[in-house]
Design a protein around this motif. Sequence first.
Motif, short mmCIF file in Angstrom:
data_model
loop_
_atom_site.label_atom_id
_atom_site.label_comp_id
_atom_site.label_asym_id
_atom_site.label_seq_id
_atom_site.Cartn_x
_atom_site.Cartn_y
_atom_site.Cartn_z
N GLN A 97 37.97 41.75 39.05
CA GLN A 97 39.55 41.45 38.53
C GLN A 97 40.08 39.99 38.79
O GLN A 97 40.35 39.30 38.14
CB GLN A 97 40.53 42.48 38.84
CG GLN A 97 41.42 42.59 37.68
CD GLN A 97 41.45 42.37 36.22
OE1 GLN A 97 40.64 43.33 35.93
NE2 GLN A 97 42.09 41.36 35.69
N TYR A 98 40.04 39.80 40.22
CA TYR A 98 40.32 38.79 40.75
C TYR A 98 39.66 37.54 40.45
O TYR A 98 40.36 36.53 39.96
CB TYR A 98 40.19 38.65 42.36
CG TYR A 98 40.88 37.80 43.12
CD1 TYR A 98 41.98 37.35 43.37
CD2 TYR A 98 39.99 36.54 43.41
CE1 TYR A 98 42.78 36.20 43.65
CE2 TYR A 98 40.52 35.39 43.89
CZ TYR A 98 41.96 35.26 44.25
OH TYR A 98 42.53 34.11 44.80
N LEU A 99 38.24 37.76 40.33
CA LEU A 99 37.54 36.69 39.83
C LEU A 99 37.67 36.43 38.17
O LEU A 99 37.86 35.01 38.12
CB LEU A 99 35.85 36.96 40.05
CG LEU A 99 34.80 35.85 39.65
CD1 LEU A 99 35.33 34.77 40.20
CD2 LEU A 99 33.35 36.84 39.65
N CYS A 100 38.10 37.47 37.57
CA CYS A 100 38.24 37.18 36.28
C CYS A 100 39.58 36.41 35.86
O CYS A 100 39.73 35.30 35.15
CB CYS A 100 38.23 38.43 35.37
SG CYS A 100 38.69 38.42 33.58
N ASN A 101 40.48 36.68 36.80
CA ASN A 101 41.77 36.11 36.58
C ASN A 101 41.85 34.61 37.19
O ASN A 101 42.49 33.72 36.73
CB ASN A 101 42.85 36.87 37.51
CG ASN A 101 43.44 38.27 36.94
OD1 ASN A 101 42.95 38.47 35.68
ND2 ASN A 101 43.59 39.26 37.75
N THR A 102 41.15 34.48 38.16
CA THR A 102 41.01 32.97 38.59
C THR A 102 40.25 32.34 37.47
O THR A 102 40.59 31.16 37.37
CB THR A 102 40.03 32.96 39.83
OG1 THR A 102 40.65 33.87 40.66
CG2 THR A 102 39.94 31.65 40.44
N ARG A 103 39.24 32.87 36.86
CA ARG A 103 38.66 31.96 35.96
C ARG A 103 39.58 31.60 34.48
O ARG A 103 39.58 30.55 33.93
CB ARG A 103 37.33 32.54 35.27
CG ARG A 103 36.26 32.67 36.15
CD ARG A 103 34.99 33.48 35.72
NE ARG A 103 34.02 33.24 36.55
CZ ARG A 103 32.78 34.11 36.60
NH1 ARG A 103 32.77 35.12 35.71
NH2 ARG A 103 31.81 33.77 37.37
N ILE A 104 40.40 32.65 34.33
CA ILE A 104 41.27 32.48 33.31
C ILE A 104 42.37 31.34 33.65
O ILE A 104 42.80 30.59 32.67
CB ILE A 104 42.15 33.90 32.85
CG1 ILE A 104 41.08 34.87 32.25
CG2 ILE A 104 43.29 33.62 31.91
CD1 ILE A 104 41.43 36.26 32.18
N ALA A 105 42.86 31.47 34.71
CA ALA A 105 43.77 30.67 35.35
C ALA A 105 43.06 29.15 35.28
O ALA A 105 43.94 28.15 35.01
CB ALA A 105 44.24 30.88 36.68
#
Length: 228
Positions: free
Chosen positions: A220-228
């Motif tokens: 989830q953290y990796l996904c949020n980082t990519r979106i940001a």
Amino acid sequence: LVGLVHPQVLCILGEKGDTFQPVDISIPKEPTLITGANMAGKSVLLQAVALAQTLYQYGFYVPAAKAEICPVDNVMLSLGDAQDIREGLSSYGAEMMYLSAIADEVKQGTTLLALVDEPARTTNPIEGEAIVGGLLSLLGKHEVRALVTTHYGSIGIPCRRLKVRGFREDKVKLPLQVNALGKCVDYTLEEVSGNDVPREAIRIAEILGVNEDLMMECKQYLCNTRIA
């Protein structure tokens, strides 16, 4: 070096009924940056190259099917945790002093084979990438034969780049034990042109059975980082 092996690791694997995948690698008069997933054999590769060079220079056979080797004045290998409690040095401090020694040898015109495993991995990524970039730049200016491994993906210094082919999903047979992970890795080195680095760490952790809640939070953290 064609069909290079690490004799000790070869022996250990043989005792377990496993095999060691030989590796082919050339080392031109310029630094080579090597990327690869965790547990992809990068450290073993550097040890095997250092051993082959040293055995050759002492007149012994080398652990390879074929080799054409240039003699050097010094083989410098920076590998693993160099922490020295007696000298009051942290892992980072001890590593930087060894990189300094390599730079000193380069500036003095010593003919080197420099083998550096994941430099600056114990510091923050921004400065870590700067240290790797600076090292590659210095080695490149002086045409030093060098292998430098890293997980950093934004090294902009022009240099030769290799990548361990890496993790093969088709080889996975669950449940997978940590000591069986090597059977799922292709250790072949292939030349690449960009800053592409493997992103297999979380998947490997999942396959090894790491806590599901932890893995979910990581993804989830990796996904949020990519979106940001």
